[in-house]
Design a protein around this motif. Sequence first.
Motif, short mmCIF file in Angstrom:
data_model
loop_
_atom_site.label_atom_id
_atom_site.label_comp_id
_atom_site.label_asym_id
_atom_site.label_seq_id
_atom_site.Cartn_x
_atom_site.Cartn_y
_atom_site.Cartn_z
N SER A 1 38.43 44.23 47.48
CA SER A 1 36.73 45.58 46.90
C SER A 1 38.09 46.47 46.53
O SER A 1 36.95 47.23 45.75
N ILE B 1 37.90 45.40 42.20
CA ILE B 1 36.68 45.75 42.18
C ILE B 1 36.11 47.01 41.71
O ILE B 1 35.76 47.76 40.64
N PHE B 2 35.64 47.85 43.08
CA PHE B 2 35.27 49.05 43.29
C PHE B 2 36.21 50.09 42.66
O PHE B 2 35.64 51.60 41.92
N ASP C 1 26.71 45.47 46.58
CA ASP C 1 25.64 44.98 45.77
C ASP C 1 24.74 45.56 46.36
O ASP C 1 23.85 46.70 45.04
N PHE D 1 26.39 49.68 45.54
CA PHE D 1 26.50 50.44 44.61
C PHE D 1 25.03 50.49 43.27
O PHE D 1 24.90 51.21 43.02
N CYS E 1 29.24 54.52 45.49
CA CYS E 1 29.86 53.35 44.44
C CYS E 1 29.74 52.76 43.65
O CYS E 1 29.88 51.50 44.08
N ARG E 2 29.62 53.39 43.24
CA ARG E 2 29.42 53.27 41.27
C ARG E 2 29.86 54.03 40.51
O ARG E 2 30.12 54.05 39.91
N ILE F 1 32.80 51.35 38.06
CA ILE F 1 31.90 50.04 37.91
C ILE F 1 30.66 50.22 37.20
O ILE F 1 29.90 51.09 37.46
N PRO G 1 29.30 44.37 41.94
CA PRO G 1 30.28 44.28 42.31
C PRO G 1 30.11 42.82 42.42
O PRO G 1 31.78 42.22 42.22
N TYR H 1 32.45 41.10 39.66
CA TYR H 1 33.46 40.71 38.62
C TYR H 1 34.38 39.82 40.14
O TYR H 1 35.10 39.28 39.61
#
Length: 351
Positions: free
Chosen positions: A223, A226-227, A256, A259, A265-266, A269, A273, A276
């Motif tokens: 996580s 990704i984030f 998701d 996001f 949460c974005r 990225i 999420p 990815y």
Amino acid sequence: MTATHRHAGHQPTLVRQQGRHLVVDIHAHMNVAAAEARIRAEMPQLPRGLPFSCPASDAVNARMFAEIGAQLNGVTRRIEDMDRLGIDVQAISPNPGQYYYFAAPELGRELAMTINDAIAQAAASAPVRLVGIGTVPLQDTQMAVSEMRRAVNDCGLRGIEIGTNVGGRDLADPALRPFFAAAEELGVLLFLHPLGFTQAERMSDHYLNNLIGNPLESTLALSHLIFGGVLDSHPGLKICVAHGGGYLPAYHGRMDHAFRARADCRQHIAREPSSYLQQVWFDSLVFDRSQLDYLVARYGADHVCMGSDYPFDMAEPDPVGFLSQLPEAARAQVLGLNAARLLNLMVGVEV
């Protein structure tokens, strides 16, 4: 036939295929006694590998390590077990208790070099059956990059095993970015493997810090990758996550939604999420065939690799048989073709 992906530092390795399909175990461990002796000499009071445990689990672990010593520390029994299990090639990575990220950087570098040299020597003793995955001192990023280059270019190792955090620092820490950039440049596999959960105060009983803690640590680490934007910034990274990737691959809808709903949460990225997760690979060590089927269906048969966790008691006892229900083409990929690409192997068929 061949299945290759050229690393910057070395040519493909020829390995042996005995049956209809190449069988590669991407998740198998080796302990290096020389490194263990060195760290104990420098730090007699070592931190516990699994600090959140209980006497019952400690007793079982003591018996287990006594029973698997020959397999964990050597090659002869390992090859015998591979023959029994129908495994052509093992990618041997360090015992996760030998990350040694807690050591001073210079000592950490020395220990990593000792481990990588020993794994390279083990692989060289059975060159068509064993390939090596090494370790690096992530407590110092510059040293980690230097040792990764040495391990790949000079020792011929096929990947680097990394923990899910570095002394409590998450993998998206900006200080670690040069390491991920170098791994992407080299085209080398990163095998992400946990060692219990870092805040497992409620997981001491029943070996829960392994049973729940290991996949939870992988979930958290993935996580953060990704984030935190690591996978966004380095789309060419080759990362295989142990234990089926933890819990995240089967529960991605919540992140998701976050996001879409929340600006926090974005931050790093540009897309959902879960997208990815298509950039990483997962091993098959999930113990439940319906979960294996889900991983293959959701992420593709080309993104799952056979892994056993040899020689620990939490290993899959029949890693080849566990894949028997997969369709033929998918089974060939999971059994070995995916790992051959990730590890840069050239396959020769025995007659």
